[in-house]
Design a protein around this motif. Structure first.
Motif, short mmCIF file in Angstrom:
data_model
loop_
_atom_site.label_atom_id
_atom_site.label_comp_id
_atom_site.label_asym_id
_atom_site.label_seq_id
_atom_site.Cartn_x
_atom_site.Cartn_y
_atom_site.Cartn_z
N PRO B 293 -21.35 9.17 21.62
CA PRO B 293 -20.32 9.29 22.66
C PRO B 293 -20.71 8.66 24.01
O PRO B 293 -19.92 7.94 24.60
CB PRO B 293 -20.10 10.79 22.79
CG PRO B 293 -20.56 11.36 21.49
CD PRO B 293 -21.61 10.45 20.95
N PHE B 294 -21.89 8.95 24.49
CA PHE B 294 -22.39 8.30 25.72
C PHE B 294 -23.91 8.55 25.76
O PHE B 294 -24.40 9.42 25.02
CB PHE B 294 -21.67 8.80 26.98
CG PHE B 294 -21.65 10.29 27.19
CD1 PHE B 294 -22.55 10.91 28.06
CD2 PHE B 294 -20.70 11.09 26.55
CE1 PHE B 294 -22.52 12.28 28.26
CE2 PHE B 294 -20.67 12.47 26.75
CZ PHE B 294 -21.58 13.06 27.61
N PRO B 295 -24.63 7.80 26.57
CA PRO B 295 -26.10 7.83 26.46
C PRO B 295 -26.73 9.21 26.66
O PRO B 295 -27.77 9.50 26.09
CB PRO B 295 -26.56 6.88 27.56
CG PRO B 295 -25.40 5.98 27.81
CD PRO B 295 -24.17 6.78 27.53
N GLN B 296 -26.10 10.07 27.49
CA GLN B 296 -26.69 11.39 27.73
C GLN B 296 -26.05 12.48 26.86
O GLN B 296 -26.21 13.68 27.13
CB GLN B 296 -26.54 11.79 29.21
CG GLN B 296 -27.17 10.85 30.21
CD GLN B 296 -26.28 9.65 30.52
OE1 GLN B 296 -25.17 9.50 30.00
NE2 GLN B 296 -26.77 8.76 31.37
N ALA B 297 -25.31 12.08 25.84
CA ALA B 297 -24.55 13.06 25.04
C ALA B 297 -25.47 14.14 24.46
O ALA B 297 -26.62 13.88 24.14
CB ALA B 297 -23.82 12.35 23.90
N VAL B 298 -24.94 15.34 24.40
CA VAL B 298 -25.62 16.45 23.74
C VAL B 298 -24.60 17.09 22.79
O VAL B 298 -23.54 17.52 23.25
CB VAL B 298 -26.10 17.51 24.76
CG1 VAL B 298 -26.58 18.77 24.03
CG2 VAL B 298 -27.20 16.95 25.64
N PRO B 299 -24.83 17.11 21.50
CA PRO B 299 -26.00 16.54 20.83
C PRO B 299 -25.96 15.02 20.83
O PRO B 299 -24.87 14.43 20.74
CB PRO B 299 -25.86 17.08 19.39
CG PRO B 299 -24.39 17.33 19.22
CD PRO B 299 -23.88 17.72 20.56
N LEU B 300 -27.12 14.40 20.91
CA LEU B 300 -27.21 12.94 20.91
C LEU B 300 -27.16 12.46 19.45
O LEU B 300 -28.17 12.16 18.83
CB LEU B 300 -28.50 12.50 21.60
CG LEU B 300 -28.58 11.00 21.93
CD1 LEU B 300 -27.54 10.63 22.98
CD2 LEU B 300 -29.96 10.62 22.42
N ARG B 301 -25.95 12.45 18.93
CA ARG B 301 -25.74 12.10 17.53
C ARG B 301 -24.51 11.20 17.46
O ARG B 301 -23.59 11.33 18.27
CB ARG B 301 -25.44 13.36 16.69
CG ARG B 301 -26.57 14.36 16.63
CD ARG B 301 -27.75 13.85 15.80
NE ARG B 301 -28.83 14.81 15.72
CZ ARG B 301 -29.87 14.86 16.56
NH1 ARG B 301 -29.97 14.01 17.57
NH2 ARG B 301 -30.81 15.78 16.41
N ALA B 302 -24.50 10.32 16.46
CA ALA B 302 -23.35 9.44 16.28
C ALA B 302 -22.23 10.15 15.53
O ALA B 302 -22.41 11.28 15.07
CB ALA B 302 -23.78 8.20 15.51
N LEU B 303 -21.08 9.50 15.48
CA LEU B 303 -19.98 9.97 14.62
C LEU B 303 -19.12 8.78 14.26
O LEU B 303 -19.14 7.76 14.96
CB LEU B 303 -19.16 11.06 15.31
CG LEU B 303 -18.24 10.65 16.45
CD1 LEU B 303 -17.07 11.62 16.54
CD2 LEU B 303 -18.99 10.63 17.77
N ILE B 304 -18.40 8.92 13.15
CA ILE B 304 -17.49 7.84 12.75
C ILE B 304 -16.06 8.24 13.11
O ILE B 304 -15.62 9.35 12.80
CB ILE B 304 -17.58 7.56 11.23
CG1 ILE B 304 -18.98 7.08 10.87
CG2 ILE B 304 -16.53 6.53 10.80
CD1 ILE B 304 -19.18 6.78 9.38
N ASP B 305 -15.40 7.32 13.77
CA ASP B 305 -14.00 7.52 14.10
C ASP B 305 -13.21 6.99 12.90
O ASP B 305 -12.99 5.80 12.76
CB ASP B 305 -13.75 6.77 15.42
CG ASP B 305 -12.32 6.36 15.63
OD1 ASP B 305 -11.44 6.83 14.89
OD2 ASP B 305 -12.09 5.57 16.57
N LYS B 306 -12.85 7.88 11.99
CA LYS B 306 -12.29 7.51 10.69
C LYS B 306 -10.98 6.73 10.81
O LYS B 306 -10.65 5.90 9.97
CB LYS B 306 -12.06 8.76 9.83
CG LYS B 306 -13.13 8.95 8.75
CD LYS B 306 -12.96 8.00 7.59
CE LYS B 306 -14.22 7.79 6.86
NZ LYS B 306 -14.62 8.10 5.63
N GLU B 307 -10.24 7.00 11.89
CA GLU B 307 -8.97 6.32 12.05
C GLU B 307 -9.15 4.81 12.15
O GLU B 307 -8.31 4.04 11.74
CB GLU B 307 -8.27 6.82 13.32
CG GLU B 307 -7.04 7.64 13.01
CD GLU B 307 -6.52 8.31 14.26
OE1 GLU B 307 -6.25 7.58 15.25
OE2 GLU B 307 -6.42 9.55 14.26
N ASN B 308 -10.26 4.41 12.75
CA ASN B 308 -10.49 2.99 12.97
C ASN B 308 -11.51 2.37 12.02
O ASN B 308 -11.68 1.16 11.98
CB ASN B 308 -10.91 2.75 14.42
CG ASN B 308 -9.75 2.99 15.37
OD1 ASN B 308 -8.70 2.35 15.27
ND2 ASN B 308 -9.89 3.96 16.25
#
Ligand SMILES: Cc1cc2nc3c(=O)[nH]c(=O)nc-3n(C[C@H](O)[C@H](O)[C@H](O)COP(=O)(O)OP(=O)(O)OC[C@H]3O[C@@H](n4cnc5c(N)ncnc54)[C@H](O)[C@@H]3O)c2cc1C
Ligand code: SF4
Ligand code: SF4
Ligand code: FES
Lengths: 150, 669
Positions: B293-308
């Motif tokens: 989501p952004f460099p300081q995100a907590v949790p610092l984990r990725a996600l897939i935006d399934k719509e796109n």
């Protein structure tokens, strides 16, 4: 009631008596908010508090008419907002029955009204009382009003 | 006494036969009631009703001396019912219940009549009618009081765990405080990262410290705290139960990767071929379909935006931890908590649909939130404020205050923070690029708290111009794409035609999309501004009308960060009273079946939304489980035989009020 008495009471001086059933969580709060906002209203309504609009019983409504109410208001939370999930859904259904009985008794439809008013809708509450009062002033006293009751 | 009724309800039958000795206390509430209602005449009239042993008029019945008067008269006249005619039971009933209880009376022997909010305040210019109405209302209450029966409030156990909904700065503060006091906290956030709005700002007023530099460590602290379980990318789907014992269903949206394996390295994003506008940057710049989501995100984990996502599986190949899981499903967690804190924040007013001040029609008009992202060193332009039409850095910048606030056409309320953030934003750009020229067009400048006025002065000293007036016309120069504004300078009393390279709209605070759902799940009310309503605007600012549910931050009205944080702590403090005592007191009002009258028709059973009525097969009768009954009375109104009654709202108690609207009438027990 004689014809002239009826016209007499239709003058602006006559204040109808309106019994308003309010649920503790929304419409009673709406009446409080009307006060807090100083929304002026005719001094016609007498509020009876119940916990939920679902508690309002035909017994209460028709007793009010028999005692001399010129109008009876059934009020509660907006649909979906009832403090007890869905008491007002049941009120809505029961209200159909109330309307039918009122009709059978010859009570004009303006005299029995249902309204959903939230705790923040003070102005709406005041407008409601003002509108109903004006409608009832036009109609004059209830046909069910016993002798000697103002 | 109770012999003739056998072993049933011995207390009530005793009371039924006792002579009713009522005391009626009429409050003047200073001049709030006394200035309109003739309280002396009212008390005199009520004193003539049978059973009324004493009446009293007090300047302030709720004050120490007012309460002492009630207590003295209970003793002197051996009163067994008390009527207080004053303000609203919704705020003051507990005070007087406690007052009479101290004198040994059951607290439910109090009847509260509202002659202020429902009478003097709404009939201010009809003193006689208000006085007559007050007499009616108190007569209704007095006759009801005579029929009141004793009840016991019940105690319920409190699960010592808390749910906090929304992990903005307010919700995080609640969670931290509760966790530090040793309670388990579930912190549910609908976005993939905690942090809320504050995570997007560049600097924060009034001191202009770097926003993420003060928020980032707090976010990490939340993540590290052993007592806090963060549930990000999750939402509350169902809530039932009551204070001390709420059962909550949380929905976890699939991130399409295993958060336990993902390290947040963002290697996946590098290979993802899909680019979409970057929501965190208010749509400026792009992000990938798989992203952190952004460099300081907590949790610092990725996600897939399934719509796109186009399902090319490039990310799965790039991920060295094997975290990607395209088949992940929505999952659920059931929680049991004792208290709930709602801190769901706000969104900013959207000027697009109405094209306020030309927004959406002309490129070089942006919102303050967009400006915040441009100003941010970690933002889409590396901290260079540029104008959208040509990516050039503007020299002449105009700011319009109160967009979507203080305006009958949109929202009438003041959003409270826009003056200050406009002052901040103009100041920040002026400091960065002194050659810039700033004009703030305002209705009033509001700078009420510590160091706020100083910040305003600082902007003026820096050369930011403040012009009192609202633009009456905004146009674009078709060639230069500059914005031409016609505005009345109401202090100078003249029309001004100004030209800006960039125009920034200070959009106000409005309820976010999910607020209606949260309101319904928690059974709260909305205030006139559409945000959630507190129990009392002054004395219970973080409580709600639902026991065990509290509100913090912008969810209950516009606030700045210090105010939102204070409320976060306040909620934690209020909640701790319940969590630490491990018990809560609930109303004694419930439904009761009279087995002698019940015919076992079962009409009542489906009426109850809480499944509180059980059919006793052996007896062939309905039976109310008191611990489950919430005392709404819906079943009572449905029972065809009159077997069901609602304590404190029995038919005869309600009918006593109905009959006494018109004239004095005694109603039988
Ligand atoms: C342009 C702008 C600039 C500002 N600048 C400043 C400043 O410089 N200084 C200052 O003091 N104040 C500033 N403010 C005010 C500041 O933004 C607020 O005071 C602060 O963000 C309030 O925090 P909050 O936690 O109440 O709400 P939010 O920050 O909105 O956080 C709410 C959180 O709840 C989550 N959420 C929402 N709904 C749900 C749901 N249904 N379930 C789960 N989670 C949910 C949201 O995703 C969010 O993370 C500014 C405001 C704006 C608009
Ligand atoms: S509705 Fe009344 S009579 Fe019928 S089962 Fe319920 S309590 Fe008994
Ligand atoms: S009063 Fe309401 S909550 Fe109690 S049993 Fe009846 S319907 Fe259920
Ligand atoms: S509580 Fe208001 S209608 Fe049920």
């Amino acid at each position: 009631m004689s014809a002239e008495a009826a016209t007499d009471t239709k003058t602006n001086d006559w204040e109808p008596k309106i019994v308003a059933f309010c649920c503790n969580w929304c419409s009673y709060g709406g009446a409080d908010s009307a006060g807090m906002g100083r929304f002026q209203q005719p001094a016609s309504a007498r509020i009876i508090r119940v916990m939920c609009s679902g508690r309002i019983d035909p017994l209460h409504v028709f007793n009010a008419f028999l005692e001399g109410a010129d109008a009876v208001l059934v009020t509660g939370c907006h649909i979906g907002d009832c403090h007890y999930v869905n008491g007002n859904d049941k009120t809505k259904i029961k209200y159909k029955y109330l309307e039918n009985v009122a009709h059978e008794l010859g009570i004009e439809k303006e005299r029995l009204q249902l309204n959903w008013i939230s705790a923040s809708e003070g102005e709406k509450f005041a407008n409601f009382i003002r509108d109903v009062t004006a409608q009832i002033k036009k109609l004059g006293p209830s046909p069910l009003k016993p002798e000697g009751v103002a | 006494m109770s012999d003739n009724k056998g072993d049933e309800k011995p207390v009530e039958s005793k009371v039924d036969q006792e002579e009713k000795r009522v005391g009626v206390f009429v409050c003047e509430c200073g001049v709030n009631i006394g200035g309109v209602v003739n309280t002396k005449a009212v008390a005199e009239y009520i004193g003539t009703l049978p059973g009324v042993k004493v009446t009293s008029v007090n300047k302030f019945t709720c004050s120490d001396s007012g309460q002492a008067d009630i207590q003295a008269k209970i003793k002197e006249h051996n009163l067994n019912r008390v009527v207080v005619a004053a303000c609203s039971p919704k705020t003051h009933e507990p005070t007087f219940r406690a007052c009479i209880e101290e004198m040994g009376l059951n607290q439910y022997f109090l009847e509260f009549v509202n002659i202020r909010d429902h009478c003097s305040w709404i009939h201010m210019w009809e003193k006689e009618k208000a006085t007559e109405k007050a007499k009616d209302l108190i007569r209704m209450g007095t006759e009801r009081a005579k029929l009141l029966e004793p009840l016991q409030a019940s105690e319920v156990p409190v699960t010592d765990k808390a749910l906090v909904i929304g992990a903005g700065v307010a919700g995080m503060q609640s969670a931290l405080d509760l966790a530090d006091m040793g309670f388990q906290v579930y912190l549910v956030e609908k976005e993939p990262s905690i942090g809320g709005r504050m995570a997007r700002f560049d600097k924060v007023f009034p001191t202009n410290d770097c926003s993420i530099c003060i928020l980032g460590p707090k976010m990490v602290e939340v993540a590290r705290n052993k007592n806090i379980k963060i549930m990000s990318y999750s939402e509350v789907k169902a809530v039932d139960g009551y204070v001390g014992n709420f059962n909550v269903k949380i929905e976890h949206k699939p991130r399409y990767l295993d958060v336990a394996k993902c390290t947040g390295c963002a290697k996946c994003s590098e290979v993802c071929p899909v680019e979409v506008p970057y929501d965190f940057n208010e749509g400026f710049g792009t992000r990938k379909a798989i992203y952190v989501p952004f460099p300081q995100a907590v949790p610092l984990r990725a996600l897939i935006d399934k719509e796109n996502c186009i399902n090319c599986k490039a990310c799965a190949k790039a991920c060295q931890s094997g975290a990607i899981n395209y088949d992940m499903q929505t999952s659920y967690t059931d929680l049991n908590v004792g208290v709930i804190i709602g801190a769901v924040g706000f969104k900013t007013y959207d000027p697009e649909p109405r094209h306020d001040f030309g927004y959406g029609l002309y490129d070089n008009i942006i919102t303050a939130m967009e400006f915040e992202r441009l100003l941010n060193a970690a933002g889409p332009t590396g901290g260079h404020v540029v104008r959208p039409s040509d990516c050039k850095e503007p020299i002449r910048v105009g700011f319009v205050n109160c967009v979507g606030s203080r305006d009958k056409a949109t929202n009438i309320y003041c959003s409270g923070v826009c003056c200050m953030y406009t002052i901040k934003n103009a100041q920040l750009l002026k400091e960065k690029r002194p050659e810039t020229d700033h004009t703030v067009m305002y209705i009033d400048i509001r700078t009420p708290f510590r160091a706020y006025e100083e910040s305003y002065n600082r902007s003026r000293n820096l050369g930011v111009k403040f012009l009192r007036g609202r633009p009456v016309e905004v146009k674009e120069d078709p060639v230069t794409k500059n914005i031409k504004v016609r505005v009345e300078d109401t202090l100078a009393g003249e029309m001004r035609n100004l030209e800006f390279d960039l125009l920034v709209l200070a959009t106000g605070i409005v309820p976010n999309e999910g607020i209606g759902q949260i309101q319904q799940l928690l059974k709260l009310s909305k205030a006139a501004d559409g945000l959630l309503m507190e129990a009392h605007p002054k004395l219970k600012p973080v409580d709600t009308t639902i026991d065990g549910v509290f509100l913090a931050g912008c969810a209950s009205g516009p606030k700045d960060i210090p105010y939102a944080v204070s409320q976060g702590s306040a909620c934690a403090g209020r909640a701790t009273i319940l969590l630490k005592n491990k018990k809560a007191i609930t109303e004694g009002i419930t439904a009761v079946v009279d087995p002698d009258v019940c015919v076992g028709c079962n009409v009542c059973i489906p009426m109850c939304p809480f499944q509180a009525i059980k059919f006793d097969e052996k007896a062939g009768k309905a039976n109310v489980v008191k611990a489950l009954c919430k005392g709404c009375g819906t079943c009572v109104a449905a029972c065809p035989t009159g077997a069901l009654e609602q304590s404190h709202f029995k038919n005869n108690q309600i009918l006593a009020q109905v009959k006494n609207v018109f004239k004095f009438q005694e109603v039988a027990v």
